[in-house]
Write an enzyme that holds these catalytic residues in place. Structure first.
Site, PDB file in Angstrom:
ATOM      1  N   LYS A  52       0.836  -1.214   0.000  1.00 51.77           N
ATOM      2  CA  LYS A  52       0.000   0.000   0.000  1.00 51.77           C
ATOM      3  C   LYS A  52       0.858   1.247   0.000  1.00 51.77           C
ATOM      4  CE  LYS A  52      -4.358  -1.612   1.785  1.00 51.77           C
ATOM      5  NZ  LYS A  52      -5.380  -1.500   2.814  1.00 51.77           N
ATOM      6  N   LYS A  77      -8.145 -12.459  -8.881  1.00 52.83           N
ATOM      7  CA  LYS A  77      -9.245 -12.671  -7.937  1.00 52.83           C
ATOM      8  C   LYS A  77     -10.339 -11.626  -8.142  1.00 52.83           C
ATOM      9  CE  LYS A  77      -8.562 -13.477  -3.437  1.00 52.83           C
ATOM     10  NZ  LYS A  77      -7.908 -13.654  -2.129  1.00 52.83           N
ATOM     11  N   LYS A 114     -12.987  -5.502  -5.618  1.00 56.94           N
ATOM     12  CA  LYS A 114     -13.821  -4.301  -5.698  1.00 56.94           C
ATOM     13  C   LYS A 114     -13.175  -3.228  -6.540  1.00 56.94           C
ATOM     14  CE  LYS A 114     -15.989  -4.856  -1.255  1.00 56.94           C
ATOM     15  NZ  LYS A 114     -16.171  -4.345   0.086  1.00 56.94           N
TER      16      LYS A 114
END
Ligand code: TRP
Length: 319
Positions: A115, A196, A199
């Site tokens: 991140k 995968k 969102k």
């Protein structure tokens, strides 16, 4: 005999998709309904602040996760359901853990490194201390088990390290929580079956998608070999074995008609989540029911959290 305890949380990121459901939420519901463990499930809204969030959207996303918990079958009579920030002790214990955790340990965390890389100009301190807050979420309740996905295993391990360290420095306080076995499960993206379902940058099947939207999304699903395998596997979680066997055999022999597979899958999923959609809507339309559930959940969480923080403060020398 006192029941063993399980605790888990989901970040307040709004609507969940089929991958989130099969990977986490369904397991929570199954564990609750088995009735062997004392269950604590919360929504991690403080963790959601580690990336910039629009305030109104954060509020909405948080309530949406709670509504989905309940619509999917978590029952406030059987499980303690609450919002992280409603139990102040989470943040308090996180601060204390920050003071016994070397920065080096936190910098080693894969999620932080990933991140941090994607938000180069603005790596906030919360992103670094995310795992100490998570350790606090967990250890506050001294649970026996924590179900986490693959990506959170390292954070749970750090929570165990923090527990050991605290115990060594201040005397036996926190039992080391064990990871709760979770079948590795990979529901893949409909558009890009090598990744995968997600969102971000994807068009996932949300649990409350209308039947029309489910159908439209599935119509567009890619049917490469992995794509088709993913559709059949998804079907296997919701349909009778005979239906799944039929498509599996047809795929092997090359006779499969993907339009038929997609249409069966669309109907199966729409039907499976019909009650879910209805219940979620009711809950979000009646905020008073939700706030009652959440107030009650926070009060019950505090019954465990407050004695723990009192014990901790006493042990470390806070007046
Ligand atoms: N970090 C977890 C996730 O992103 C959510 C979470 C926060 C959590 N605190 C927790 C999970 C404590 C289990 C236990 O999935």
């Amino acid at each position: 005999m006192k029941k063993e305890t399980i605790l888990s949380g989901v970040q307040a990121t709004g609507r969940m998709h089929i991958g989130n459901y099969l990977g986490a939420l369904k397991q929570f519901v199954d564990i609750q309904n088995e009735g062997k463990l004392e269950c604590y499930f919360f929504v991690a809204d403080l963790h959601a602040l580690t990336v910039p969030r629009d305030p109104e959207k954060l509020r909405q996303d948080t309530l949406e996760v709670v509504a989905e918990y309940i619509a999917a079958g978590l029952d406030p009579k059987k499980s303690v359901i609450f919002i992280q920030n409603h139990v102040l002790e989470h943040a308090e214990l996180a601060w204390i853990f920050n003071c016994i955790t070397p920065v080096g340990e936190l910098e080693k965390m894969t999620q932080y490194k990933d991140k941090g890389r994607s938000q180069k100009d603005s790596v906030n301190a919360g992103l670094l201390t995310y795992p100490t807050l998570m350790a606090a979420d967990i250890l506050l309740y001294k649970p026996n088990f924590v179900p986490v996905g693959e990506d959170q295993v390292q954070h749970l391990e750090l929570a165990r390290i923090i527990a050991r360290k605290f115990n060594r420095q201040f005397g036996e306080t926190f039992p080391e929580p064990k990871p709760y076995e979770r079948k590795p499960l990979r529901i893949m993206s409909l558009k890009n079956p090598d990744k995968k379902m997600s969102k971000t940058g994807d068009d996932p099947l949300y649990l409350d998608d209308t039947p029309e939207i489910i159908e439209a999304k599935l119509k567009k699903a890619v049917t490469t070999e992995t794509g088709a395998k993913n559709l059949i596997e998804t079907l296997s979680y919701f349909a009778d074995k005979s239906v799944v066997d039929k498509f599996t055999a047809e795929q092997k022999s090359g006779e499969i008609r993907y339009s038929e597979l997609k249409s069966v899958l669309a109907t199966t999923i729409s039907d499976h989540f019909a009650d879910f959609r209805k219940r979620k809507k009711e809950l979000l339309n009646d905020k008073s029911e939700l706030s009652k559930i959440l107030n009650d959940g926070a009060a019950r969480a505090r019954e465990i959290a407050v004695p723990t923080i009192t014990e901790v403060k006493q042990k470390i020398g806070l007046l």
